[in-house]
Design a protein around this motif. Sequence first.
Motif, PDB file in Angstrom:
ATOM      1  N   VAL A  36     -27.796 -82.243  76.176  1.00 56.96           N
ATOM      2  CA  VAL A  36     -26.804 -81.230  76.477  1.00 56.96           C
ATOM      3  C   VAL A  36     -25.753 -81.872  77.378  1.00 56.96           C
ATOM      4  N   GLY A  37     -24.518 -81.780  76.992  1.00 60.01           N
ATOM      5  CA  GLY A  37     -23.451 -82.370  77.782  1.00 60.01           C
ATOM      6  C   GLY A  37     -22.123 -81.810  77.346  1.00 60.01           C
ATOM      7  N   THR A  38     -21.104 -82.122  78.085  1.00 56.84           N
ATOM      8  CA  THR A  38     -19.805 -81.526  77.813  1.00 56.84           C
ATOM      9  C   THR A  38     -18.751 -82.544  77.397  1.00 56.84           C
ATOM     10  N   THR A  39     -19.082 -83.826  77.373  1.00 56.76           N
ATOM     11  CA  THR A  39     -18.079 -84.823  77.016  1.00 56.76           C
ATOM     12  C   THR A  39     -17.868 -84.828  75.498  1.00 56.76           C
ATOM     13  N   PRO A  40     -16.750 -85.401  75.043  1.00 66.47           N
ATOM     14  CA  PRO A  40     -16.549 -85.523  73.594  1.00 66.47           C
ATOM     15  C   PRO A  40     -17.620 -86.349  72.907  1.00 66.47           C
ATOM     16  N   ILE A 325     -23.475 -94.013  75.188  1.00 64.86           N
ATOM     17  CA  ILE A 325     -22.191 -93.547  75.675  1.00 64.86           C
ATOM     18  C   ILE A 325     -22.269 -92.131  76.246  1.00 64.86           C
ATOM     19  N   ALA A 326     -23.019 -91.266  75.568  1.00 63.01           N
ATOM     20  CA  ALA A 326     -23.142 -89.869  76.026  1.00 63.01           C
ATOM     21  C   ALA A 326     -24.245 -89.767  77.061  1.00 63.01           C
ATOM     22  N   LYS A 327     -24.019 -90.372  78.206  1.00 60.03           N
ATOM     23  CA  LYS A 327     -25.054 -90.424  79.233  1.00 60.03           C
ATOM     24  C   LYS A 327     -24.883 -89.279  80.237  1.00 60.03           C
TER      25      LYS A 327
END
Length: 327
Positions: A36-40, A325-327
């Motif tokens: 779960v995250g908010t970055t592109p 990348i999506a850390k």
Amino acid sequence: MQQENPSRRRFLKQAGLGLSAALVSPYFFSCETKKVGTTPFHNLGIQLYSIRDLIAQDPVKTLETVAKIGYKHVETFGLDPVNGTFWGLPISDLKKVLEDNGLKSHSGHYDMSNYLKRGATSTESIEKYIEIAHKLGQENIVAPVTPMDNLNSLSVADYQYAADQLNKAGELSKTAGIKVGYHNHFWEFRNFANGTKGLDILIAFTEPTLVDFELDLFWIQKAGYNAQSYFEKYPGRFTMWHMKDMDNQYTTPVVGEKYDQADFSEIMKQIRYTEVGTGAVDFVNIANYADKSGLKYAFVEQDDIYLPNKFDSIKKSFDYIQKNIAK
């Protein structure tokens, strides 16, 4: 509509692998726990051209599988403007399939090759593109390519005209809350007499409030430049990225004296793609410039996939981005 030449067909048209075998894969039947995250990069999309043969055969099952892998949104291509369909699906049906699978579509590629060409005798219907994009909830209608009938003759005036046309389309789409976008390849980085490049002209002559840019991370590197330098030079202008990787054996740039007047088919012999994270593009470093670029949406794209199962390919790219990348 003008006749496409063989080189363009080779570049733009689909190649075939059967869908049925591709669908028989573990991720189609199970759903893992996703970050779960908010970055592109957490909310990753895919340009559906990557799996064009599969979606042409069975768009519903293909989109179901894309969602099962973990992609959150899709970038469309291939509108049939006469019938108002994508891959045989009416817009209302496509919207329902996306909603049923928790997918959104923030952007679409729409053919503007005649619209952007000086002296064209026919034009695309920008108003129709805006109407369809609005129905799908898209925020951008993107011109995926310049007029391709003679890439080696593109001039400063051609790029200035295209920029003016993009501005006009942006004015039309503004009332619908939609911006126009432009997606690059390698030829926009060819030098003119003063060292200016086509992409620089497009950026300089378009209004930031009307026109966004979608930087293809493969093509800028294949042209011999790096994405970071363009993010520094034009902060906030690249709201979309195509995350596409380059085979390590095919890294020679295709811009310069040897290539600028070469036949397109010969240049394409120097091109080979690979899954994100397995090639020559340093995505981890580039990702540090997301804020500088103004990034809102990132899409995996691979123009040609060489693995037997194309869903395995797009899953491999997805997994790399989530892990690194999506850390």
